[in-house]
Design an enzyme around this catalytic site. Sequence first.
Site, PDB file in Angstrom:
ATOM      1  N   ARG A 406       1.678  -7.218  -8.144  1.00 48.07           N
ATOM      2  CA  ARG A 406       1.219  -7.102  -6.763  1.00 48.07           C
ATOM      3  C   ARG A 406      -0.243  -7.491  -6.626  1.00 48.07           C
ATOM      4  O   ARG A 406      -0.638  -8.116  -5.645  1.00 48.07           O
ATOM      5  CB  ARG A 406       1.437  -5.676  -6.247  1.00 48.07           C
ATOM      6  CG  ARG A 406       2.893  -5.343  -5.968  1.00 48.07           C
ATOM      7  CD  ARG A 406       3.034  -3.972  -5.324  1.00 48.07           C
ATOM      8  NE  ARG A 406       4.443  -3.637  -5.116  1.00 48.07           N
ATOM      9  CZ  ARG A 406       5.148  -3.947  -4.038  1.00 48.07           C
ATOM     10  NH1 ARG A 406       4.557  -4.594  -3.056  1.00 48.07           N
ATOM     11  NH2 ARG A 406       6.410  -3.601  -3.935  1.00 48.07           N
ATOM     12  N   GLU A 435       7.500  -1.930 -11.734  1.00 48.95           N
ATOM     13  CA  GLU A 435       8.274  -1.175 -10.741  1.00 48.95           C
ATOM     14  C   GLU A 435       9.751  -1.240 -11.089  1.00 48.95           C
ATOM     15  O   GLU A 435      10.285  -2.312 -11.362  1.00 48.95           O
ATOM     16  CB  GLU A 435       8.042  -1.738  -9.337  1.00 48.95           C
ATOM     17  CG  GLU A 435       6.593  -1.657  -8.877  1.00 48.95           C
ATOM     18  CD  GLU A 435       6.402  -2.224  -7.479  1.00 48.95           C
ATOM     19  OE1 GLU A 435       7.387  -2.294  -6.725  1.00 48.95           O
ATOM     20  OE2 GLU A 435       5.253  -2.596  -7.159  1.00 48.95           O
ATOM     21  N   GLU A 446      10.567  -8.727   0.690  1.00 50.05           N
ATOM     22  CA  GLU A 446       9.207  -8.193   0.616  1.00 50.05           C
ATOM     23  C   GLU A 446       8.266  -9.224  -0.012  1.00 50.05           C
ATOM     24  O   GLU A 446       7.124  -9.400   0.436  1.00 50.05           O
ATOM     25  CB  GLU A 446       9.186  -6.894  -0.194  1.00 50.05           C
ATOM     26  CG  GLU A 446       7.811  -6.252  -0.236  1.00 50.05           C
ATOM     27  CD  GLU A 446       7.769  -4.980  -1.044  1.00 50.05           C
ATOM     28  OE1 GLU A 446       6.759  -4.269  -0.955  1.00 50.05           O
ATOM     29  OE2 GLU A 446       8.738  -4.691  -1.777  1.00 50.05           O
ATOM     30  N   ASP A 503       7.926 -15.191   9.010  1.00 52.65           N
ATOM     31  CA  ASP A 503       7.032 -15.011  10.157  1.00 52.65           C
ATOM     32  C   ASP A 503       5.910 -16.042  10.079  1.00 52.65           C
ATOM     33  O   ASP A 503       4.756 -15.734   9.789  1.00 52.65           O
ATOM     34  CB  ASP A 503       6.470 -13.583  10.140  1.00 52.65           C
ATOM     35  CG  ASP A 503       5.666 -13.276  11.390  1.00 52.65           C
ATOM     36  OD1 ASP A 503       5.936 -13.896  12.435  1.00 52.65           O
ATOM     37  OD2 ASP A 503       4.747 -12.430  11.318  1.00 52.65           O
ATOM     38  N   HIS A 725      11.141   0.065   7.311  1.00 48.11           N
ATOM     39  CA  HIS A 725      11.258  -0.616   6.015  1.00 48.11           C
ATOM     40  C   HIS A 725      11.665  -2.056   6.330  1.00 48.11           C
ATOM     41  O   HIS A 725      12.853  -2.358   6.492  1.00 48.11           O
ATOM     42  CB  HIS A 725      12.288   0.069   5.126  1.00 48.11           C
ATOM     43  CG  HIS A 725      11.972   1.497   4.826  1.00 48.11           C
ATOM     44  ND1 HIS A 725      10.952   1.892   3.996  1.00 48.11           N
ATOM     45  CD2 HIS A 725      12.542   2.647   5.287  1.00 48.11           C
ATOM     46  CE1 HIS A 725      10.908   3.214   3.929  1.00 48.11           C
ATOM     47  NE2 HIS A 725      11.862   3.695   4.707  1.00 48.11           N
ATOM     48  N   CYS A 727      11.774  -4.626   4.624  1.00 49.96           N
ATOM     49  CA  CYS A 727      12.587  -5.330   3.618  1.00 49.96           C
ATOM     50  C   CYS A 727      14.076  -5.112   3.859  1.00 49.96           C
ATOM     51  O   CYS A 727      14.903  -5.907   3.405  1.00 49.96           O
ATOM     52  CB  CYS A 727      12.234  -4.839   2.215  1.00 49.96           C
ATOM     53  SG  CYS A 727      10.494  -4.994   1.866  1.00 49.96           S
TER      54      CYS A 727
END
Length: 759
Positions: A406, A435, A446, A503, A725, A727
């Site tokens: 990340r 993760e 995501e 987007d 959420h 995602c």
Amino acid sequence: MDGEHFALSGVEREREKLPPIYTSSAPAGLGRGAKQPFPSLGSFISTLSQRREAVGGRSLAGAATAAPGLRHGRELPPICSDVRQKQRLSIDTLPPEVKAPFPCDPVIPLRTKTTKEFQEDMERALHSGDWREVREFYLTTFDSFIEINAAFKREANGSFNTIDDSGVNAKFVNAVYDALLSTPQDIQKSVLKGIINSLLREWKGPRTKDDLRAYFILVQNPQYSSTSTYVIYAHLLRQIAALSEADHHFLVHWLKKLSARRFRQLVERLLQFISTRLFPAEPDELPPLAKCSWWIPSATKVLGLFNAANSVSSPPIMPFTDFYNITLEHIDFMEQYRTWQSHGNSNKFSFCQFPFILSTVVKKAIIQRDSEQQMISEARQSLVSKVSRRQRVDMNLLFLNIKVRRAQLLSDSLDELTRKRCDLKKKLRVTFVGEAGLDMGGLTKEWFLLLVRQIFHTDYGMFTYLKDSRCHWFSSWKCDNYSEFQLVGTLMGLAVYNSIALDIHFPPYCYRKLLTPPTAPCDQNALVGMATATLDDLQQIMPELAHGLGELLSYEGNVEEDFYLTFQVFQEELGVVRSHNLKPSGDKIPVTKQNRKEYVQLYIDFLLNKSIYKQFAAFYHGFHSVCASDALMLLRPEEVEMLVCGSPELDMSALQKAAQYEGYSKTDTTVRCFWDVVLAFPLELQKKLLHFATGSDRVPVGGMADLNFKISKIDVPTDWLPISHTCFNQICLPPYRTRKELKHKLTIAISNAEGFGLE
């Protein structure tokens, strides 16, 4: 209208003189038509087929069939792009100077009836019940092409040989057709008999302009809305489809001058004809499809003329989406696609030759299935390679596995996509280092959301956000490595490939560049993305500058002295202002009234093409490294945008119907209050809600149902705000008890999404 009552009284005597209607090379059982609903029409078809050899095999070309082996008598005009050329061609309309050699028109009899006189005749007939005068008018007018011209041509023997003026009295045509369906049945039948006579009699020799006028008038007949007239309509469409390219050029420009209402009616009639022929309401309603397989190709080609007319109109007469035939979503469109890939624009018909008729849903499905086939192929090759070398098979070979941190999202993503560029056509699977959890779609979405947010941030400098147009455009700064622009293109391609709506806010012109050409050239040095740019394109991106250039073009004073411009422009790059000559020695060439158009065109081309060429070329190749498919040639730029970003058309009622619930049921008070509030929201707040819940304010091409939108219950105090959420396209609502409370909390959350539980 009962088709069984049509007698071709005057036709029987003409049969021995008639040329055939079917292609000379059509195999038995395909080109000659089935037993028709009208016995007399069926008999003339049989006679025509028998006479085929006697008249030298002259035929109606262009009635392509879906059956293997069927060939044209002669080639139809290239209404759509040729897949073999691997490049997008616009609707092919000829320049005005190209004209077919026309024989001398016959002398047309003088008919003096006016629109007003006809309408008075109709009023008298309706009032008195005496239809003799009206009957005689219709019987005479539609008896032949010459009589049609005599009635409706503004000057009986005027030439009217230009694309700008058909010479037709449109007001009179509309009055006659508007009245036709309110006349007695025998008059309506006499009109159809006359049209049959006209179509039989006129199929001889080259077309004259009067013939074109007759076709132009006949295609507007409202009687073709009835399936009982489809046999006649089909023959009319076949003759129009078979006209020369020069004739089609004239018809296109005449059609675009129809009123918007009339134009739409004719388009809808053609679409309905195609749908009914594919899926008739009653099995015996129409002749068997196998025996009149030329119906659909002929109608589709004529619809192509209307689409061409719409395309050359400014603004378009109707939205391009109104040419979609949603019935085609229920046919085997992959078979159509494979036929098109194999045969291109040859004599074997495919709807893919006419992509304007295919909805975005169909095109998306074709691209996805084509993508899946490529994914399966890539995975199979990897698997076979491992097995052949007797190596242990790892199922990860079947996926494009992206592992990123990340904290280093952009650099890791760039490294992974560069290192695994051979795997781009495999199914995408994303893992965030450190993760736990499997990627069931949420992590992939995501990853896209976070990457897009970082790449398009103004601080990053790759793209400039233009507030006036509310869109992003490519920064013109120069650098040694444009790989990050290639990453953005690859990202867009992966989104289309994996059905993720992004987007992203690029102007429409960007997508036109992306399809220039629609398939990436083999030569890496070939120019790409150099789409012709206009002032309208600049208006969508830099409206203030476009306005200024527009004023320069319309300025009445002394341009050279008052503007004091040269063919040199200045551009800021990372705080440094640099000058650029628009042409050699441009700094020494003043802009004058005589050369200002050239200046504006060169300036626009510089801004939208040349100044960002390397950036956009990298972006283009990144996109096409993933979406290297013939299916892209089926798309308009607007449709590419819809595939990348989704549709801007919101239908919250459809979202309500498709919504899923977890912890709530649709009858719970909180859920009922939620939908009451949302359906009453203004469009801007509805968009914010969609963005809050899904990460984008646009809808997937398949509609709201494709969002898999879920409302979940969260057991927290009601003073909490809703969270989402993105995602998983999920919104979590505390158990609010009143509509007022829910509206207040929801409005705050969606209006200030960052920091309010957006994950």
